[in-house]
Motif scaffolding. Structure first.
Motif, PDB file in Angstrom:
ATOM      1  N   MET A   1       0.846  -1.185   0.000  1.00  0.00           N
ATOM      2  CA  MET A   1       0.000   0.000   0.000  1.00  0.00           C
ATOM      3  C   MET A   1       0.888   1.244   0.000  1.00  0.00           C
ATOM      4  O   MET A   1       1.863   1.341   0.742  1.00  0.00           O
ATOM      5  N   ALA A   2       0.530   2.192  -0.818  1.00  0.00           N
ATOM      6  CA  ALA A   2       1.313   3.408  -0.975  1.00  0.00           C
ATOM      7  C   ALA A   2       1.074   4.337   0.204  1.00  0.00           C
ATOM      8  O   ALA A   2       0.027   4.315   0.841  1.00  0.00           O
ATOM      9  N   ALA A   3       2.064   5.138   0.497  1.00  0.00           N
ATOM     10  CA  ALA A   3       1.950   6.112   1.588  1.00  0.00           C
ATOM     11  C   ALA A   3       0.894   7.149   1.206  1.00  0.00           C
ATOM     12  O   ALA A   3       0.754   7.505   0.036  1.00  0.00           O
ATOM     13  N   PRO A   4       0.136   7.613   2.216  1.00  0.00           N
ATOM     14  CA  PRO A   4      -0.890   8.619   1.909  1.00  0.00           C
ATOM     15  C   PRO A   4      -0.254   9.910   1.401  1.00  0.00           C
ATOM     16  O   PRO A   4       0.843  10.288   1.803  1.00  0.00           O
ATOM     17  N   SER A   5      -0.963  10.561   0.527  1.00  0.00           N
ATOM     18  CA  SER A   5      -0.446  11.814  -0.027  1.00  0.00           C
ATOM     19  C   SER A   5      -0.485  12.904   1.049  1.00  0.00           C
ATOM     20  O   SER A   5      -1.224  12.801   2.031  1.00  0.00           O
ATOM     21  N   PRO A   6       0.292  13.946   0.860  1.00  0.00           N
ATOM     22  CA  PRO A   6       0.278  15.040   1.846  1.00  0.00           C
ATOM     23  C   PRO A   6      -1.124  15.641   2.021  1.00  0.00           C
ATOM     24  O   PRO A   6      -1.506  16.017   3.127  1.00  0.00           O
ATOM     25  N   ILE A   7      -1.894  15.697   0.957  1.00  0.00           N
ATOM     26  CA  ILE A   7      -3.258  16.235   1.060  1.00  0.00           C
ATOM     27  C   ILE A   7      -4.099  15.336   1.956  1.00  0.00           C
ATOM     28  O   ILE A   7      -4.859  15.823   2.810  1.00  0.00           O
ATOM     29  N   ASP A   8      -3.970  14.017   1.802  1.00  0.00           N
ATOM     30  CA  ASP A   8      -4.719  13.076   2.643  1.00  0.00           C
ATOM     31  C   ASP A   8      -4.298  13.201   4.106  1.00  0.00           C
ATOM     32  O   ASP A   8      -5.135  13.144   5.011  1.00  0.00           O
ATOM     33  N   GLN A   9      -3.008  13.366   4.333  1.00  0.00           N
ATOM     34  CA  GLN A   9      -2.522  13.530   5.698  1.00  0.00           C
ATOM     35  C   GLN A   9      -3.076  14.808   6.321  1.00  0.00           C
ATOM     36  O   GLN A   9      -3.512  14.819   7.483  1.00  0.00           O
ATOM     37  N   ILE A  10      -3.070  15.879   5.562  1.00  0.00           N
ATOM     38  CA  ILE A  10      -3.607  17.146   6.070  1.00  0.00           C
ATOM     39  C   ILE A  10      -5.103  17.004   6.340  1.00  0.00           C
ATOM     40  O   ILE A  10      -5.607  17.475   7.366  1.00  0.00           O
ATOM     41  N   THR A  11      -5.812  16.348   5.425  1.00  0.00           N
ATOM     42  CA  THR A  11      -7.252  16.145   5.594  1.00  0.00           C
ATOM     43  C   THR A  11      -7.537  15.358   6.863  1.00  0.00           C
ATOM     44  O   THR A  11      -8.428  15.718   7.646  1.00  0.00           O
ATOM     45  N   ASP A  12      -6.775  14.306   7.104  1.00  0.00           N
ATOM     46  CA  ASP A  12      -6.962  13.504   8.320  1.00  0.00           C
ATOM     47  C   ASP A  12      -6.710  14.345   9.566  1.00  0.00           C
ATOM     48  O   ASP A  12      -7.469  14.287  10.542  1.00  0.00           O
ATOM     49  N   LYS A  13      -5.646  15.127   9.544  1.00  0.00           N
ATOM     50  CA  LYS A  13      -5.329  15.970  10.703  1.00  0.00           C
ATOM     51  C   LYS A  13      -6.425  16.991  10.953  1.00  0.00           C
ATOM     52  O   LYS A  13      -6.829  17.232  12.092  1.00  0.00           O
ATOM     53  N   VAL A  14      -6.914  17.611   9.882  1.00  0.00           N
ATOM     54  CA  VAL A  14      -7.971  18.614  10.028  1.00  0.00           C
ATOM     55  C   VAL A  14      -9.227  17.972  10.593  1.00  0.00           C
ATOM     56  O   VAL A  14      -9.880  18.531  11.483  1.00  0.00           O
ATOM     57  N   GLU A  15      -9.574  16.790  10.112  1.00  0.00           N
ATOM     58  CA  GLU A  15     -10.759  16.090  10.625  1.00  0.00           C
ATOM     59  C   GLU A  15     -10.604  15.754  12.103  1.00  0.00           C
ATOM     60  O   GLU A  15     -11.536  15.919  12.890  1.00  0.00           O
ATOM     61  N   ARG A  16      -9.417  15.293  12.490  1.00  0.00           N
ATOM     62  CA  ARG A  16      -9.173  14.997  13.907  1.00  0.00           C
ATOM     63  C   ARG A  16      -9.252  16.268  14.748  1.00  0.00           C
ATOM     64  O   ARG A  16      -9.804  16.277  15.851  1.00  0.00           O
ATOM     65  N   LEU A  17      -8.698  17.355  14.229  1.00  0.00           N
ATOM     66  CA  LEU A  17      -8.761  18.625  14.946  1.00  0.00           C
ATOM     67  C   LEU A  17     -10.199  19.113  15.099  1.00  0.00           C
ATOM     68  O   LEU A  17     -10.586  19.637  16.152  1.00  0.00           O
ATOM     69  N   LEU A  18     -10.998  18.947  14.066  1.00  0.00           N
ATOM     70  CA  LEU A  18     -12.407  19.344  14.147  1.00  0.00           C
ATOM     71  C   LEU A  18     -13.156  18.512  15.181  1.00  0.00           C
ATOM     72  O   LEU A  18     -13.966  19.054  15.958  1.00  0.00           O
ATOM     73  N   LEU A  19     -12.885  17.217  15.220  1.00  0.00           N
ATOM     74  CA  LEU A  19     -13.520  16.361  16.224  1.00  0.00           C
ATOM     75  C   LEU A  19     -13.103  16.782  17.630  1.00  0.00           C
ATOM     76  O   LEU A  19     -13.934  16.873  18.541  1.00  0.00           O
ATOM     77  N   ARG A  20     -11.833  17.047  17.785  1.00  0.00           N
ATOM     78  CA  ARG A  20     -11.325  17.472  19.101  1.00  0.00           C
ATOM     79  C   ARG A  20     -11.944  18.814  19.504  1.00  0.00           C
ATOM     80  O   ARG A  20     -12.312  19.014  20.662  1.00  0.00           O
ATOM     81  N   HIS A  21     -12.078  19.705  18.542  1.00  0.00           N
ATOM     82  CA  HIS A  21     -12.692  20.999  18.810  1.00  0.00           C
ATOM     83  C   HIS A  21     -14.143  20.821  19.281  1.00  0.00           C
ATOM     84  O   HIS A  21     -14.571  21.457  20.256  1.00  0.00           O
ATOM     85  N   GLU A  22     -14.891  19.955  18.626  1.00  0.00           N
ATOM     86  CA  GLU A  22     -16.279  19.690  19.029  1.00  0.00           C
ATOM     87  C   GLU A  22     -16.342  19.099  20.437  1.00  0.00           C
ATOM     88  O   GLU A  22     -17.196  19.469  21.240  1.00  0.00           O
ATOM     89  N   GLU A  23     -15.432  18.169  20.729  1.00  0.00           N
ATOM     90  CA  GLU A  23     -15.380  17.585  22.074  1.00  0.00           C
ATOM     91  C   GLU A  23     -15.116  18.664  23.118  1.00  0.00           C
ATOM     92  O   GLU A  23     -15.749  18.685  24.177  1.00  0.00           O
ATOM     93  N   LEU A  24     -14.171  19.532  22.826  1.00  0.00           N
ATOM     94  CA  LEU A  24     -13.830  20.600  23.768  1.00  0.00           C
ATOM     95  C   LEU A  24     -14.992  21.579  23.943  1.00  0.00           C
ATOM     96  O   LEU A  24     -15.224  22.075  25.056  1.00  0.00           O
TER      97      LEU A  24
END
Length: 75
Positions: A1-24
């Motif tokens: 399996m190929a490494a995720p692209s930088p855009i995918d990595q950024i998208t994942d981080k942003v999604e995690r940050l949004l979830l964390r923001h909602e929790e907070l």
């Protein structure tokens, strides 16, 4: 399996940050509710304390033989 692209990595981080923001935000809302409840309880206790002090002062006034100054020194 190929490494995720930088855009995918950024998208994942942003999604995690949004979830964390909602929790907070939810946690903050709960804490605000608790603060309001505690403030109401504090105010109620202060009111009860003042009423109790007034009753004690009234009882002290009824004590025989004690001057007003002596009663003030006890409080």
């Amino acid at each position: 399996m190929a490494a995720p692209s930088p855009i995918d990595q950024i998208t994942d981080k942003v999604e995690r940050l949004l979830l964390r923001h909602e929790e907070l935000q939810r946690t903050n809302a709960l804490l605000v509710e608790q603060v309001h409840a505690l403030q109401a309880e504090r105010d109620s206790l202060k009111s009860r304390l003042m009423a109790a002090r007034a009753r004690i002062d009234a009882l002290l006034e009824r004590l025989p033989g004690a001057s007003a100054e002596e009663r003030k020194e006890r409080t």
